[in-house]
Design a protein around this motif. Structure first.
Motif, PDB file in Angstrom:
ATOM      1  N   PRO A 131       0.957  -1.145   0.078  1.00 38.50           N
ATOM      2  CA  PRO A 131      -0.008   0.147  -0.124  1.00 38.50           C
ATOM      3  C   PRO A 131       0.971   1.147  -0.120  1.00 38.50           C
ATOM      4  N   ILE A 132       0.480   2.202  -0.829  1.00 43.11           N
ATOM      5  CA  ILE A 132       1.431   3.222  -1.139  1.00 43.11           C
ATOM      6  C   ILE A 132       0.919   4.416  -0.609  1.00 43.11           C
ATOM      7  N   PRO A 133       1.213   5.157   0.565  1.00 44.85           N
ATOM      8  CA  PRO A 133       0.682   6.402   1.043  1.00 44.85           C
ATOM      9  C   PRO A 133       0.596   7.484  -0.022  1.00 44.85           C
ATOM     10  N   ASP A 134      -0.114   8.521   0.404  1.00 43.25           N
ATOM     11  CA  ASP A 134      -0.064   9.603  -0.595  1.00 43.25           C
ATOM     12  C   ASP A 134       1.233  10.381  -0.737  1.00 43.25           C
ATOM     13  N   LEU A 135       2.020  10.584   0.302  1.00 41.59           N
ATOM     14  CA  LEU A 135       3.276  11.332   0.202  1.00 41.59           C
ATOM     15  C   LEU A 135       4.161  10.519  -0.658  1.00 41.59           C
ATOM     16  N   LEU A 136       4.279   9.235  -0.508  1.00 44.28           N
ATOM     17  CA  LEU A 136       5.324   8.371  -1.003  1.00 44.28           C
ATOM     18  C   LEU A 136       5.042   8.477  -2.535  1.00 44.28           C
ATOM     19  N   ARG A 137       3.674   8.269  -2.649  1.00 41.40           N
ATOM     20  CA  ARG A 137       3.135   8.378  -4.242  1.00 41.40           C
ATOM     21  C   ARG A 137       3.721   9.596  -5.063  1.00 41.40           C
TER      22      ARG A 137
END
Length: 1002
Positions: A875-881
């Motif tokens: 699962p990729i959090p928004d900041l990391l995306r």
């Protein structure tokens, strides 16, 4: 009650000198301002739970279980305005950068943005949080108490050696001397006060101290919090730096290349005081402090301590360190001539000395520049001294500027003395009539040139008349001799010159200056003019381009105005910016102007010669010395300077009536072309003792780095007239990036023992260590409309058609560079870093987030590919995306640049060379086209502008490609070292491509 923590050494203030002290402050709690995404700020009381597992705040609308952050969920702690909320326009001016910090936490990488009352509070929270985060679930009840640390063991062993009768106590006087020996520069009174304070607190007064008290006193006095904070940031165990930690610090923060573990072990064995630390390869706080204070970590690039510039260019292409009245020790009017002034000037690398010859009372010529006949020095003695000391500091040519004020018979004696004493060193070979430029300093090594008047070829007698120079007549007026040779009806003054003295002049024949056009048509390369400061200043203001052009082929010497009877100095930068090589300084007069001169000539091994910027040497180039903005083809660079602290600052001279405490502030000044001249100051450090904390960031834009000088001045705010404490002047090109100590000097340029400033230097878009390349405009704040550099019309059809072919390549070159720069800045900002950060820091930051993540998320760099993609699983959090997207954009724009640069570069160079083909024919074409006056001037200016722009933009593109390749190499390197890289080692192709680029021919 609002609680604060201070790093000051005042006895009643709290001092943070260990992680235990930081955690202690957090357990007590303090007020911080919480910043919301709508830019509003709310005061809240923040505290660390007693079990040290979470940070809470109150009051809060949330229930107490929600108004907290668990330590195990913290991904990163950022110092400064490093999140979108803190960067928002509504807040940026409300508080300084050093008072803000952010906690990035949770699987969604949310940020808690906080503002503290001072940088000290920020340091304590950040240091404590980073310590707790790195220890994870282990509860570090009281760091360093469960077993003696490396440091405690070492200090105890020092105490044991001093405890001669093994009683467990030593006299206070011996304890004071021990600490003073371990920390040179610290005042005895400060140490004595600390022992009294600790003895009183522990209720153990007396003339002796025990080991535990000695250890406590040492730790409180000798721990510099700002260095401890730095150590905690890079240490994997928060108490010392291991070899890998030190390697990371040197590469990432100090910009050093090719650092090995062996090199790190050398540093540990050289600077770590504890035997155990040296054996295990650990650098604790004392060793780390010693290293940062050492010459190995100097702000001055060691490459510039030796001759590092091309010394094979013509003599006219260098600035030459020049003295005016070198034998004077005081001012011009009341000064007394003293022979030691010559030794001093030559010892400082001065390569041009003025000698004014007068008739001596004993029938032999003398040198004196004061109206007192008793103060003269025999010419013979001066020449003997010059022979002895001419090449002690520099092997490059020395120019003796003879101003003749003596009779012909005494001139003959002077000539015989020069020949006999200097012998083979004297350069007497006639100029080569087929050459166009003077020989190089390399060709003239070890030779002494005589600058003076020469008899015309038509004169066959043993002496003749020549026009005189204005220089030196001010003294004659005071001596009452000014009318001796004055011509009737005005006109140039004439003097008698002997053939013997005339024959000593070869490459530096003094001629009067008519105008630039006459010089362009008739002056020969071995002829040179002297200008008074007033005359040169007028040319510099009214026709700077002509003065720059004149100085490409001819030497010019600028001497101070005769009105300077106090021997004050002119600003050498006013004339260096126009290419004037020899600006004669009064070496005996300290102050800003002499600081600039001494600092400037410190580069290039202090050999007295500094190569001028390429834009001033190239035969065809456009350069306006008075430009108020960036120059065509020369990229502006941003200097990010953080003034952190001062050490052992002395009291200002003349402040005997003051108290013991100085209240210092620091001024950072840039001196260079007018567009670069700027000054910023820090706030005043109030009641700070000898070791003030400033912790302030300053920023400068440098448009012509090769001519810029940075000067630090420390002043006392508590004194009427801002009394001078210390200064240090360094050429911009000699700055080393990273954390550095500035060795402060007195007004006279003498080192002040143990007095330093601790600073952090970053130059945007320039890799650390060694020479900076001309680089692009990375990191300019804010988005702006893209500006394209274009060519200018000359009004000559055939030439304009050639330059028009470059319009498209110029746009393409700008787009390629700027796309990469914009992508780089976006990626760095999302990583929570400044534009001055390097690629290695970005990759390490991303890998650090992942280390503190409990989820199944993983990110890898596929190093098998030349342009490594960053791939995420889970699962990729928004900041990391956003970070992954920005990384991808940066990689794609870099790829486009690397693959397209050579073709665009080729087109630019082709257009530039086609333009240069017209250069030799330019005057014929002008005549044919009927261009004259202003139109002709405009055509020549536009032609030079176009050639400069094409070469400059091609140069920028070439270096942008080199930088993009370097970034890829850093990604491979960081990917391997931090463990997120897979499938391979750093690409051998990249290593090959990182070889230094050939400079573009002038």
């Amino acid at each position: 009650k609002k609680k604060t923590v201070s790093f000051s050494s005042m006895p009643n203030d709290r001092k943070i000198n260990s992680t235990a002290a930081c955690i202690s402050l957090m357990l007590e709690g303090c007020e911080l301002k919480k910043v919301r995404s709508n830019s509003r700020m709310y005061s809240r009381f923040f505290v660390l739970d007693a079990d040290m597992r979470s940070v809470r705040w109150e009051p809060s609308k949330k229930d107490s279980e929600k108004a907290k952050i668990e330590i195990k969920s913290v991904k990163e702690v950022r110092v400064g305005k490093k999140t979108p909320v803190l960067r928002s326009n509504g807040l940026s001016d409300q508080f300084p950068d050093e008072c803000a910090f952010s906690i990035i936490y949770g699987d969604n990488y949310e940020s808690l943005d906080l503002v503290a009352s001072s940088a000290d509070v920020v340091s304590a929270w950040v240091m404590g949080l980073r310590y707790l985060v790195s220890y994870g679930k282990h509860s570090p009840e009281a760091p360093g108490t469960s077993h003696p640390s490396l440091r405690t063991s070492w200090i105890s062993s020092v105490f044991d050696l001093a405890d001669l009768d093994k009683s467990g106590h030593i006299p206070v006087s011996r304890a004071v001397q021990l600490i003073k020996a371990l920390n040179p520069g610290m005042k005895t009174s400060t140490i004595e006060l600390k022992f009294k304070e600790l003895q009183k607190a522990s209720e153990r007064p007396g003339a002796e101290v025990a080991c535990d008290l000695f250890v406590e006193a040492y730790c409180e006095l000798c721990t510099r919090p700002e260095i401890f904070f730095l150590l905690v940031q890079f240490s994997s165990n928060k108490e010392y730096l291991g070899v890998k930690d030190l390697l990371m610090f040197l590469e990432v923060e100090q910009g050093m290349e090719g650092v090995t573990e062996e090199k790190c072990l050398e540093i540990v064995s050289k600077y770590e005081p504890s035997k155990e630390g040296r054996e295990k390869g650990y650098l604790a706080i004392d060793g780390f402090t010693r290293y940062l204070l050492s010459a190995d970590c100097s702000i001055f690039d060691p490459q510039h301590r030796k001759v590092c510039q091309d010394m094979a260019q013509p003599l006219s292409h260098y600035y030459i360190s020049s003295a005016h009245s070198a034998c004077l020790l005081e001012d011009n009017f009341w000064g007394r001539s003293d022979i030691s002034g010559y030794i001093s000037a030559l010892g400082l690398g001065c390569r041009s000395i003025e000698l004014v010859l007068w008739d001596g009372p004993e029938g032999e010529p003398v040198v004196y520049t004061s109206p007192s006949a008793a103060s003269c020095v025999p010419f013979r003695a001066v020449v003997g001294l010059i022979d002895q000391h001419a090449f002690t500091a520099s092997a490059y040519p020395l120019i003796l500027c003879l101003v003749v004020r003596c009779s012909a018979p005494q001139q003959r004696l002077a000539a015989q003395c020069l020949r006999k004493t200097l012998g083979e060193k004297l350069y007497l070979e006639p100029p080569n009539p087929v050459a166009s430029y003077l020989p190089s300093p390399e060709q003239l090594k070890g030779r002494i040139l005589i600058k003076g008047k020469k008899l015309p070829p038509s004169c066959e007698d043993s002496e003749g008349e020549v026009s005189d120079e204005e220089e030196g007549w001010e003294l004659a007026r005071r001596l009452g001799q000014e009318d001796r040779e004055a011509p009737e009806g005005g006109g140039p003054r004439r003097v008698r010159l002997s053939r013997e003295l005339s024959e000593l002049v070869s490459l530096c024949q003094a001629v009067p200056f008519q105008d630039f056009e006459s010089s362009r048509r008739g002056q020969r390369y071995w002829e040179m003019c002297s200008f008074s400061e007033v005359e040169a200043g007028r040319f510099a203001n009214e026709c700077p381009a002509e003065l720059v052009s004149y100085n490409k082929r001819f030497l010019s010497r600028i001497y101070p105005s005769p009105m300077r009877i106090d021997a004050s100095n002119m600003n050498p930068q006013d004339f260096w910016k126009c290419g004037c090589q020899m600006v004669a300084m009064n070496y005996q007069t300290p102050g800003l102007m002499m600081d600039l001169n001494a600092g400037w000539f410190r580069q290039n091994g202090a050999c007295g010669y500094v190569l001028r910027p390429a834009i001033m040497r190239e035969e065809v180039s456009y350069f306006s010395a008075n430009a108020k903005d960036s120059l065509p083809g020369v990229p502006a660079q941003l200097l990010h300077l953080k003034v952190i602290s001062g050490q052992n600052l002395p009291k200002p001279k003349g402040s005997g009536a003051k108290g013991e405490v100085v209240e210092p502030y620091v001024c950072a000044e840039i001196h260079g072309i007018p567009a670069d001249c700027a000054e910023h100051r820090t706030k005043t450090a109030l009641q700070s003792g000898d070791n003030p904390i400033f912790d302030e960031s300053l920023e400068f834009q440098i448009n012509l780095p090769e001519l810029a000088v940075l000067r630090f001045v420390v002043l006392d705010d508590d004194y009427i007239g801002d009394e001078f404490i210390a200064q240090y002047t360094i050429p911009f090109e000699c700055l080393q990036p990273g954390y550095r100590h500035v060795p402060l000097q007195s007004l006279a340029g003498e080192p002040l023992p143990h007095a330093t400033l601790f600073v952090h230097v970053a130059i945007t878009d320039r890799r650390g260590g060694g020479k900076g390349h001309r680089r692009g405009l990375a990191g300019r704040r804010g988005r702006r409309v893209r500006e394209y550099t274009s060519t200018k019309a000359t009004g000559i059809k055939a030439i304009d058609e050639v330059f028009r072919t470059a319009t498209q390549p110029l746009r393409e070159a700008t787009d390629l560079r700027e796309n990469v720069q914009n992508a780089l800045v976006s990626f760095k900002e999302l990583c929570g870093l400044t534009p001055a950060a390097n690629m290695k820091q970005c990759i390490l930051t991303v890998s650090t987030w992942l280390l503190h993540s409990d989820s199944t998320l993983s990110v890898t760099l596929n190093l098998a590919e030349q342009y490594p993609p960053m791939e995420a699983q889970g699962p990729i959090p928004d900041l990391l995306r956003k970070v992954l997207t920005a990384y991808d954009t940066m990689i794609q724009t870099s790829r486009t640049l690397i693959e397209s640069a050579d073709v665009v570069y080729g087109k630019l160079i082709q257009a530039q060379q086609a333009g240069m083909d017209f250069h030799k024919e330019l005057h014929r074409i002008e005549t044919k086209e009927g261009l004259r006056g202003r139109k002709l001037q405009k055509a020549l200016e536009s032609f030079a502008w176009n050639i400069t722009v094409l070469k400059g933009q091609a140069d920028l593109l070439k270096h942008a490609k080199a930088e993009a390749l370097d970034n890829l190499w850093q990604i491979h390197n960081a990917g391997q070292s931090c463990g997120i890289g897979r499938n391979g080692s750093a690409s051998p192709e990249l290593s090959r491509l990182r070889a230094p680029l050939e400079p573009i021919p002038e």
